[in-house]
Design an enzyme around this catalytic site. Sequence first.
Site, PDB file in Angstrom:
ATOM      1  N   TYR A 104       0.816  -1.256   0.076  1.00 48.66           N
ATOM      2  CA  TYR A 104      -0.065   0.096  -0.034  1.00 48.66           C
ATOM      3  C   TYR A 104       0.794   1.304  -0.027  1.00 48.66           C
ATOM      4  O   TYR A 104       0.666   2.002  -0.660  1.00 48.66           O
ATOM      5  CB  TYR A 104      -1.007  -0.205   1.451  1.00 48.66           C
ATOM      6  CG  TYR A 104      -1.861   1.043   1.206  1.00 48.66           C
ATOM      7  CD1 TYR A 104      -3.315   0.908   0.728  1.00 48.66           C
ATOM      8  CD2 TYR A 104      -1.633   2.113   2.275  1.00 48.66           C
ATOM      9  CE1 TYR A 104      -4.217   1.993   0.681  1.00 48.66           C
ATOM     10  CE2 TYR A 104      -2.726   3.211   2.279  1.00 48.66           C
ATOM     11  CZ  TYR A 104      -3.834   3.071   1.880  1.00 48.66           C
ATOM     12  OH  TYR A 104      -4.671   4.123   1.754  1.00 48.66           O
ATOM     13  N   LYS A 128       1.215   3.961  -2.770  1.00 50.13           N
ATOM     14  CA  LYS A 128       0.854   5.323  -2.539  1.00 50.13           C
ATOM     15  C   LYS A 128       1.873   6.433  -2.667  1.00 50.13           C
ATOM     16  O   LYS A 128       1.625   7.614  -3.399  1.00 50.13           O
ATOM     17  CB  LYS A 128       0.159   5.550  -1.003  1.00 50.13           C
ATOM     18  CG  LYS A 128      -1.078   4.994  -0.920  1.00 50.13           C
ATOM     19  CD  LYS A 128      -1.995   5.339  -1.831  1.00 50.13           C
ATOM     20  CE  LYS A 128      -3.525   4.903  -1.464  1.00 50.13           C
ATOM     21  NZ  LYS A 128      -4.664   5.550  -2.199  1.00 50.13           N
TER      22      LYS A 128
HETATM   23  P1  NDP Z   1     -13.511   2.201   1.012  1.00 50.94           P
HETATM   24  O1  NDP Z   1     -13.290   1.041   1.290  1.00 50.94           O
HETATM   25  O2  NDP Z   1     -14.500   2.859   1.986  1.00 50.94           O
HETATM   26  O3  NDP Z   1     -14.183   2.525  -0.416  1.00 50.94           O
HETATM   27  C1  NDP Z   1     -13.583   2.083  -1.439  1.00 50.94           C
HETATM   28  C2  NDP Z   1     -14.101   2.501  -2.860  1.00 50.94           C
HETATM   29  O4  NDP Z   1     -13.242   2.272  -3.920  1.00 50.94           O
HETATM   30  C3  NDP Z   1     -15.429   1.915  -3.022  1.00 50.94           C
HETATM   31  O5  NDP Z   1     -16.178   2.841  -3.802  1.00 50.94           O
HETATM   32  C4  NDP Z   1     -15.083   0.740  -4.180  1.00 50.94           C
HETATM   33  O6  NDP Z   1     -16.142   0.377  -4.973  1.00 50.94           O
HETATM   34  C5  NDP Z   1     -14.178   1.281  -4.985  1.00 50.94           C
HETATM   35  N1  NDP Z   1     -13.089   0.496  -5.509  1.00 50.94           N
HETATM   36  C6  NDP Z   1     -12.327  -0.589  -4.763  1.00 50.94           C
HETATM   37  N2  NDP Z   1     -11.511  -1.129  -6.117  1.00 50.94           N
HETATM   38  C7  NDP Z   1     -11.750  -0.695  -6.992  1.00 50.94           C
HETATM   39  C8  NDP Z   1     -11.536  -1.049  -8.437  1.00 50.94           C
HETATM   40  N3  NDP Z   1     -10.539  -2.148  -8.627  1.00 50.94           N
HETATM   41  N4  NDP Z   1     -12.100  -0.212  -9.363  1.00 50.94           N
HETATM   42  C9  NDP Z   1     -13.000   0.863  -9.036  1.00 50.94           C
HETATM   43  N5  NDP Z   1     -13.411   1.003  -7.767  1.00 50.94           N
HETATM   44  C10 NDP Z   1     -12.861   0.196  -6.878  1.00 50.94           C
HETATM   45  O7  NDP Z   1     -12.274   3.132   1.069  1.00 50.94           O
HETATM   46  P2  NDP Z   1     -12.037   4.565   1.402  1.00 50.94           P
HETATM   47  O8  NDP Z   1     -13.190   5.510   1.174  1.00 50.94           O
HETATM   48  O9  NDP Z   1     -11.551   4.346   3.091  1.00 50.94           O
HETATM   49  O10 NDP Z   1     -10.728   4.996   0.733  1.00 50.94           O
HETATM   50  C11 NDP Z   1     -10.758   5.918  -0.405  1.00 50.94           C
HETATM   51  C12 NDP Z   1      -9.409   6.288  -0.830  1.00 50.94           C
HETATM   52  O11 NDP Z   1      -8.703   6.981   0.020  1.00 50.94           O
HETATM   53  C13 NDP Z   1      -8.465   4.951  -0.930  1.00 50.94           C
HETATM   54  O12 NDP Z   1      -7.353   5.137  -2.302  1.00 50.94           O
HETATM   55  C14 NDP Z   1      -7.675   4.827   0.253  1.00 50.94           C
HETATM   56  O13 NDP Z   1      -6.430   4.109  -0.030  1.00 50.94           O
HETATM   57  C15 NDP Z   1      -7.492   6.318   0.402  1.00 50.94           C
HETATM   58  N6  NDP Z   1      -7.163   6.524   2.018  1.00 50.94           N
HETATM   59  C16 NDP Z   1      -8.054   6.091   2.995  1.00 50.94           C
HETATM   60  C17 NDP Z   1      -7.825   6.367   4.248  1.00 50.94           C
HETATM   61  C18 NDP Z   1      -8.825   6.008   5.175  1.00 50.94           C
HETATM   62  O14 NDP Z   1      -8.406   5.922   6.341  1.00 50.94           O
HETATM   63  N7  NDP Z   1      -9.919   5.469   4.994  1.00 50.94           N
HETATM   64  C19 NDP Z   1      -6.684   6.959   4.739  1.00 50.94           C
HETATM   65  C20 NDP Z   1      -5.705   7.261   3.528  1.00 50.94           C
HETATM   66  C21 NDP Z   1      -5.975   7.163   2.407  1.00 50.94           C
HETATM   67  P3  NDP Z   1     -17.509  -0.800  -4.433  1.00 50.94           P
HETATM   68  O15 NDP Z   1     -18.205   0.003  -3.469  1.00 50.94           O
HETATM   69  O16 NDP Z   1     -18.098  -1.172  -5.876  1.00 50.94           O
HETATM   70  O17 NDP Z   1     -16.601  -1.593  -4.178  1.00 50.94           O
END
Ligand code: NDP
Length: 248
Positions: free
Chosen positions: A155, A159
């Site tokens: 990860y 990133k």
């Molecule tokens: P969630 O797990 O809550 O949501 C993930 C989202 O990404 C969902 O909408 C999912 O779609 C979609 N998704 C996953 N894989 C794919 C793919 N292969 N193609 C298209 N869509 C995809 O994640 P977060 O909201 O927590 O995270 C969002 C971003 O923020 C990520 O990049 C994460 O790394 C980053 N981030 C998050 C942090 C945190 O603490 N939460 C901290 C730092 C960064 P579906 O609903 O269809 O599965």
Amino acid sequence: MDLTGKVAVVTGGSRGIGKAVCLRLGALGATVVINYVSRPDAAQETAAEVEKAGGKATLAQFNVADSAAVDAAFKEILETHGRIDVLVNNAGITRDGLFMKMKEADWDLVLDTNLKGAFNCIKAVNRPMMKQRSGAIISITSVIGFAGNAGQANYSAAKAGLIGLTRSLAKELASRNIRVNGVAPGYIDTDMTKDLPESVKEIILSEIPLRSMGAADDVAAAVAFLASEDARYITGQFIHVNGGMYMA
Ligand code: NDP
């Protein structure tokens, strides 16, 4: 801030941070294209919420890691909407584990989704944005991409790659008035973090000066700013939304 008439594509826009971004951009007047991969119900609910708040939304199902699917989806988006002004590379996953035990498949899946996924989507908007001579690309990286974290080598590498990609493209695309920036969240309350054991959450909280996890909307506010004309002179930068846990 006003995004009236703008078209914004948000990858992983169905849940968590992506959903909050869709709601923010929709409320500012953008037409939001909500990408999801596996949960149409969540995406439909997000679209309904955007519209309830007076915004416009359409859905686009594709896996960001699948370049052919990404190309086909963006072609359709361009045919439907005529332009893409904002791309938010938000889709991301984790497959955590100590490096000694990390399987190649978990390395590949995280790199393919979190880094190659952004490459695929930027490739798809690059030419149309160049023709428009305008665009804003915002990638959601992470505090882990800057600081590293034991158990998250895949990860963190993905990133950190996104950070380098953002900086390089900011330089490459600036002459076409395309701004390329990132937002680096700390620990945000979403599905991604909800299953962390309480003991781990306690340790994390003790390392955050503001003493709480962030909300998805805290990240969305930074994305909305970078997408807007208020950020017209900002490119190649990262906004850290982390309660002070890492100071760049
Ligand atoms: P969630 O797990 O809550 O949501 C993930 C989202 O990404 C969902 O909408 C999912 O779609 C979609 N998704 C996953 N894989 C794919 C793919 N292969 N193609 C298209 N869509 C995809 O994640 P977060 O909201 O927590 O995270 C969002 C971003 O923020 C990520 O990049 C994460 O790394 C980053 N981030 C998050 C942090 C945190 O603490 N939460 C901290 C730092 C960064 P579906 O609903 O269809 O599965």
